[in-house]
Scaffold this active site. Structure first.
Site, PDB file in Angstrom:
ATOM      1  N   PHE A  33      47.907 101.736  73.536  1.00  0.00           N
ATOM      2  CA  PHE A  33      49.384 101.728  72.858  1.00  0.00           C
ATOM      3  C   PHE A  33      49.042 100.185  71.980  1.00  0.00           C
ATOM      4  O   PHE A  33      48.966  99.204  72.661  1.00  0.00           O
ATOM      5  CB  PHE A  33      50.399 101.644  73.755  1.00  0.00           C
ATOM      6  CG  PHE A  33      51.611 101.387  73.279  1.00  0.00           C
ATOM      7  CD1 PHE A  33      52.287 102.460  72.775  1.00  0.00           C
ATOM      8  CD2 PHE A  33      52.177 100.140  73.053  1.00  0.00           C
ATOM      9  CE1 PHE A  33      53.716 102.134  71.858  1.00  0.00           C
ATOM     10  CE2 PHE A  33      53.177  99.726  72.264  1.00  0.00           C
ATOM     11  CZ  PHE A  33      54.075 100.986  71.638  1.00  0.00           C
ATOM     12  N   ASP A  63      43.382  92.899  71.530  1.00  0.00           N
ATOM     13  CA  ASP A  63      45.063  93.098  71.245  1.00  0.00           C
ATOM     14  C   ASP A  63      45.430  92.253  72.462  1.00  0.00           C
ATOM     15  O   ASP A  63      45.853  93.061  73.701  1.00  0.00           O
ATOM     16  CB  ASP A  63      45.375  94.596  71.287  1.00  0.00           C
ATOM     17  CG  ASP A  63      46.961  94.756  70.972  1.00  0.00           C
ATOM     18  OD1 ASP A  63      47.630  93.806  71.456  1.00  0.00           O
ATOM     19  OD2 ASP A  63      47.492  95.779  70.705  1.00  0.00           O
ATOM     20  N   LYS A  65      54.964  89.208  70.583  1.00  0.00           N
ATOM     21  CA  LYS A  65      56.005  89.307  71.676  1.00  0.00           C
ATOM     22  C   LYS A  65      56.091  87.777  72.365  1.00  0.00           C
ATOM     23  O   LYS A  65      57.005  86.955  71.618  1.00  0.00           O
ATOM     24  CB  LYS A  65      55.476  90.046  72.866  1.00  0.00           C
ATOM     25  CG  LYS A  65      55.435  91.570  72.808  1.00  0.00           C
ATOM     26  CD  LYS A  65      55.214  92.403  73.819  1.00  0.00           C
ATOM     27  CE  LYS A  65      55.002  93.839  73.428  1.00  0.00           C
ATOM     28  NZ  LYS A  65      56.367  94.432  72.733  1.00  0.00           N
TER      29      LYS A  65
END
Length: 410
Positions: free
Chosen positions: A150, A235, A264
């Site tokens: 994801f 990531d 984030k």
């Protein structure tokens, strides 16, 4: 909402949820709670009920809601200047990119806004590097990705997702990606060709259920990619910036990738901030006009991001995540065989598989919500926990106690 969920809501909550259902696109399936205020590790709904936030906006709120240092940095910048675009320099951008590069042990930063933008930007950089540095023939570059990944939901990113919900009816898809099983370094070695530009991986797969690969996986991927002149892209949008007990998850395994993708928590839960961080021999392939963002690296975002970097500099938050994570692990382990089938944890981040006999993961999350704990389900039977790192020991114990009750173990 289901009948059960409706029964759990007050008239005011139901009215607010109905307003969202009528006017907002239905691209999420949230729990039936309407948050009005938040501080630290707790949020309060429109009826004044307090909850322990154990999701932290998917790790975007690592440092707690309304963190005083971050709020002060944002407020101070609001009175100065918030946006110039990159047509001009701003006074906060230089310190931000310099100190973020230093934190990551690199020398160059590409500031963006969202995590998906960071991934898209990393893909572009890897492809241009492949053509201009490695010598891959035009339009032939390939990027190896992992099954179960994801990385976001833009068109290019869902092109290499294997989640049917993310892909259905969004084609045609972008070519140039090769899938291999997650956690299998041999599969990566076998998939590399002269046209391979990069290997793009999550050090821990978050959306998949906090899936943690074998300890030798990332070190072997680093060896394989270095030997093949292939970029290793980590990531760390969810796993980075303190969540797993280190600045980056890669640090725990002694791995230094060619490129970090961050997001984030970099915005402190205040503004969207993301970044691609690498050395100039990689990021230097970008030239004026080849990539850009009106809001990327804006003065407000840079001011908040700079304070995040400075908060992480002494390692105290990372150590706190390690220590509290171990406390969480001890409590959750006692539930295995009592409504829980498996626990996977790194730092203050856990995936808990729920025994189908006690219900789905969403059922458990609804029970937790009723008990004042907010968590989120994924893939049917897994509950994810990622409380803010500022949570205290008593609240960790409360979380464990109420999780046990929610799965029928207490």
């Amino acid at each position: 909402m289901t009948t059960l969920e409706v029964s759990m809501t007050t008239e005011r909550t139901t009215a607010e949820i109905d307003r969202v259902e009528r006017h907002a696109a239905h691209n999420y399936h949230p729990l039936p709670v309407v948050v009005a205020e938040a501080s630290g590790a707790r949020v309060t709904d429109v009826d004044g009920k307090s909850y322990l936030d154990c999701l932290a906006a998917y790790s975007a709120v690592n440092f707690g809601h309304g963190n005083p240092r971050l709020i002060a940095a944002a407020k101070a910048q609001l009175d100065r200047v918030t946006l110039t675009s990159r047509a001009f320099h701003s006074a906060t951008l230089g310190p931000f990119v310099e100190e973020l590069a230093r934190l990551a042990g690199k020398d160059m930063v590409l500031p963006m806004n969202t995590g998906a933008e960071a991934v898209e930007s990393g893909i572009k950089v890897a492809r241009r590097w492949a053509y201009r540095v490695k010598g891959v023939p035009a339009d032939q570059a390939q990027i190896i990705v992992a099954e179960g990944n994801f990385h976001g939901r833009t068109t290019t990113i869902v092109s290499f997702s294997d989640d049917p919900d993310a892909r259905a009816d969004f084609g045609p898809f972008t070519p140039g990606f090769v899938h291999v099983p997650y956690g299998d370094a041999d599969a990566i070695a076998a998939a590399i060709t002269p046209n391979t530009a990069a290997v793009l991986l999550e050090p821990i797969q978050g959306e998949a259920g906090v899936m943690i690969p074998p300890d030798d996986y990332l070190p072997r991927v680093r060896e394989i990619t270095a030997a093949a002149n292939v970029l290793m892209i980590a990531d760390e949008i969810q796993s980075g910036l303190g969540r797993t007990g280190e600045t980056f998850r890669c640090d725990a395994l002694g791995v230094v990738p060619d490129m970090y993708l961050l997001g984030k928590a970099l915005g402190g839960g205040i503004v969207p901030v993301s970044a691609v961080v690498a050395n100039s021999d990689v990021l230097g392939v970008l030239t004026p006009g080849s990539h850009g963002s009106t809001f990327g690296g804006n003065p407000l975002a840079a001011a908040v991001g700079l304070e995040v970097v400075r908060m992480l500099a002494d390692g105290a938050l990372q150590a706190r995540a390690r220590e509290l994570g171990e406390r969480l692990q001890r409590g959750l382990d006692k539930l295995i065989g009592h409504g829980v089938t498996e626990v996977r944890r790194a730092g203050l981040w856990a995936g808990i598989d729920i025994d189908p006999a006690v219900g789905t993961a969403r059922d458990v999350c609804l029970r937790l919500m009723e008990a004042g704990i907010l968590a989120k389900d994924t893939h049917g039977q897994t509950v994810r926990l990622a409380p803010p790192i500022v949570i205290d020991e008593d609240d960790i114990d409360l979380l464990i106690e109420r999780f046990g009750a929610a799965v029928g173990a207490a």
